[in-house]
Scaffold this active site. Structure first.
Site, PDB file in Angstrom:
ATOM      1  N   ARG A  82       1.013  -1.210   0.048  1.00 24.67           N
ATOM      2  CA  ARG A  82       0.147  -0.125  -0.113  1.00 24.67           C
ATOM      3  C   ARG A  82       1.032   1.149  -0.162  1.00 24.67           C
ATOM      4  NH1 ARG A  82      -2.730   3.198   4.753  1.00 24.67           N
ATOM      5  NH2 ARG A  82      -3.496   4.766   3.553  1.00 24.67           N
ATOM      6  N   HIS A 119      -3.168  11.139   0.530  1.00 26.32           N
ATOM      7  CA  HIS A 119      -2.638  10.850   1.757  1.00 26.32           C
ATOM      8  C   HIS A 119      -1.968  12.258   2.232  1.00 26.32           C
ATOM      9  CE1 HIS A 119      -0.798   7.538   4.328  1.00 26.32           C
ATOM     10  NE2 HIS A 119      -0.534   8.964   5.133  1.00 26.32           N
ATOM     11  N   GLU A 160      -7.416   8.675   6.214  1.00 30.15           N
ATOM     12  CA  GLU A 160      -7.358   9.419   7.371  1.00 30.15           C
ATOM     13  C   GLU A 160      -7.950  10.595   7.271  1.00 30.15           C
ATOM     14  OE1 GLU A 160      -3.942   9.003   9.899  1.00 30.15           O
ATOM     15  OE2 GLU A 160      -4.323   7.009  10.268  1.00 30.15           O
ATOM     16  N   ASN A 281      -7.193   2.245  10.006  1.00 29.25           N
ATOM     17  CA  ASN A 281      -5.885   2.359  10.541  1.00 29.25           C
ATOM     18  C   ASN A 281      -6.140   2.381  12.071  1.00 29.25           C
ATOM     19  OD1 ASN A 281      -5.313   2.685   7.890  1.00 29.25           O
ATOM     20  ND2 ASN A 281      -4.616   4.769   8.061  1.00 29.25           N
ATOM     21  N   TYR A 283      -4.089   2.280  15.816  1.00 26.64           N
ATOM     22  CA  TYR A 283      -2.931   2.395  16.679  1.00 26.64           C
ATOM     23  C   TYR A 283      -3.261   2.230  18.152  1.00 26.64           C
ATOM     24  CZ  TYR A 283      -0.523   3.832  12.364  1.00 26.64           C
ATOM     25  OH  TYR A 283      -0.052   3.933  11.286  1.00 26.64           O
ATOM     26  N   GLU A 353      -3.409   0.077   8.219  1.00 28.16           N
ATOM     27  CA  GLU A 353      -2.339   0.434   8.876  1.00 28.16           C
ATOM     28  C   GLU A 353      -2.215   0.058  10.351  1.00 28.16           C
ATOM     29  OE1 GLU A 353      -1.315   4.719   9.157  1.00 28.16           O
ATOM     30  OE2 GLU A 353      -1.561   5.065   7.304  1.00 28.16           O
TER      31      GLU A 353
END
Length: 438
Positions: A82, A119, A160, A281, A283, A353
């Site tokens: 990606r 992005h 995002e 994504n 985290y 991600e």
């Protein structure tokens, strides 16, 4: 301390599960002289915007060294890569030629190209506060799809939009550096509209595998007291539901739609174009409480006192070098929550991600982080969540936005003086794990 990883092998994922790694154009490509300027070029040119004063003018020089990086992907054994396509580069003469070469190199290495079309590196001449930027995005997407669509099957529209709205337009810590707070909501709407128009453009070009990469995480109230619960609900709305509800349900959360510009009802029909997968994504979770009446520094971001919530530390868990909490079980919680919240409106999920910032080449902490999160992902699969893929952030250490080069998320170490790439211990661990999955 980092939690020690289990010694038993990673459980087997379903046949056809897509394993990959991720990067983004502005963070690795360099060759700034071969593209038009972006909002990030303007931002980094302003003193004090980037903590180490650096820019991405050279970064990892991926533009000139892409063949070396594709060889690293092949050696790792991933099924997909990606990357993102730089809109400012496509706008420059022969800018798409680079992505032609990259995609050909990936296909020759039997690594599936998975481009993200935006992005954060918006051309400096455009502005997400303007509705017309969504239309310009769709035109750009059509150009890219016409050129690469014969070799690219899987597409991601935006990366995002929540962070680009919050950090770039509400708080001003990312490009373009605006501090609009809730007046930044049109930026969210126009990005979502751009996504829907891009899906239509990709469908018109014959694409059949389209998604988006949204950042999500569980929101944990700081206590069971009503002010903390209300603050956590509002934070969850902003960072999770504001971007997922329009895409998956065709509606904004209650009270939000009337704050958006234009004919919102008509726009939502475009925004909610059906997706083939939903990119997440992940985290960390976020612990949220009532506002504390003062600025708060958290994860490298200053939260103004006037926000109707405060972001607080999660106690009793390890943290990365970035100060982000390491909570693998939050990934399981997030995915099962989304399944329950959206039901059959939720397409198959791809983790687009997941990664961490740690120093060193013998990066045992990163290995433990990936081990824990991949196991947490497997628990979500066992719980019935339809997950089709997992991408590690990131292949290379790179330009980490407002942090400059101070944070290292890569499986491969970058010497920014010599541009020498050195695989870290985590690279070998992931390579061996992927071999065991075959």
């Amino acid at each position: 301390m980092i939690r020690r990883m289990a010694t038993d092998p990673i459980p087997q994922f379903p046949a056809g599960f897509l394993w990959g790694v991720s990067t983004s154009a502005h963070q690795i490509e360099g060759a700034a002289d071969k593209r038009e300027p972006s909002v990030w070029d303007a931002f980094t040119a302003e003193p004090g915007r980037v903590k180490d004063g650096s820019t991405a003018a050279v970064a990892c020089d991926h533009y000139h060294r892409y063949a070396e990086d594709v060889a690293l992907l092949a050696g790792l054994g991933v099924g997909a890569y990606r990357f993102s396509i730089s809109w400012p580069r496509v706008n420059a003469p022969k800018g798409l030629d680079f992505y032609d070469r990259l995609v050909d190199e990936l296909c020759a290495a039997d690594v599936r190209p998975v481009p993200t079309l935006f992005h954060w590196d918006l051309p400096v001449t455009l502005d997400w506060l303007e509705r017309d930027t969504a239309a310009r995005f769709a035109e750009y997407v059509s150009v890219v799809a016409e050129r690469l669509g014969d070799r690219v099957g899987k597409w991601i529209t935006l990366n995002e939009p929540a962070e680009h709205t919050l950090l770039g337009h509400a708080l001003g810590t990312h490009a373009p550096g605006r501090q609009l707070l809730f007046d930044a909501l049109p930026v969210a709407h126009h990005q979502l509209l751009a996504h829907g128009l891009a899906v239509r453009a990709l469908r018109a070009a014959g694409a059949t595998d389209i998604g988006i990469a949204n950042s999500h995480g569980p929101t944990w109230p700081a206590s069971k007291e009503q002010p903390d619960l209300e603050a956590a609900d509002f934070y969850d709305l902003l960072l999770n539901r504001l971007f997922a509800d329009p895409l998956l349900l065709g509606q904004y959360p209650e009270g939000i739609g009337e704050l958006m510009p234009g004919d919102v009802e008509a726009d939502l029909k475009v925004i909610a174009e059906p997706l083939d997968f939903y990119g997440v994504n992940y985290y960390a979770p976020t612990r949220v409480g009532a506002p504390q009446g003062a600025e708060i520094e958290f994860g490298g971001v200053t939260m103004p006192a006037e926000l109707p919530f405060s972001v607080q530390q999660i106690e009793g868990v390890p943290v990365t070098d970035f100060g982000w909490p390491v909570v693998p079980e939050g990934l399981t919680e997030l995915l099962t929550t989304f399944r329950d919240r959206y039901g059959d409106r939720l397409p198959p999920i791809v983790i687009t991600e997941n990664g961490c910032s740690y120093e060193g080449i013998d990066d045992q902490e990163r290995i433990a982080y990936l081990d824990g999160h991949i196991r947490a992902l497997h628990r979500a699969v066992e719980a019935g969540v339809d997950v089709r893929g997992y991408f590690v952030w990131s292949l290379l250490d790179n330009f980490e936005w407002a942090e400059g080069y101070a944070r290292r998320f890569g499986l491969v170490h970058m010497d920014y003086e010599t541009l020498v790439r050195t695989p870290k211990r985590s690279y070998g661990w992931l390579r061996d794990m992927l071999r065991a999955q075959r």
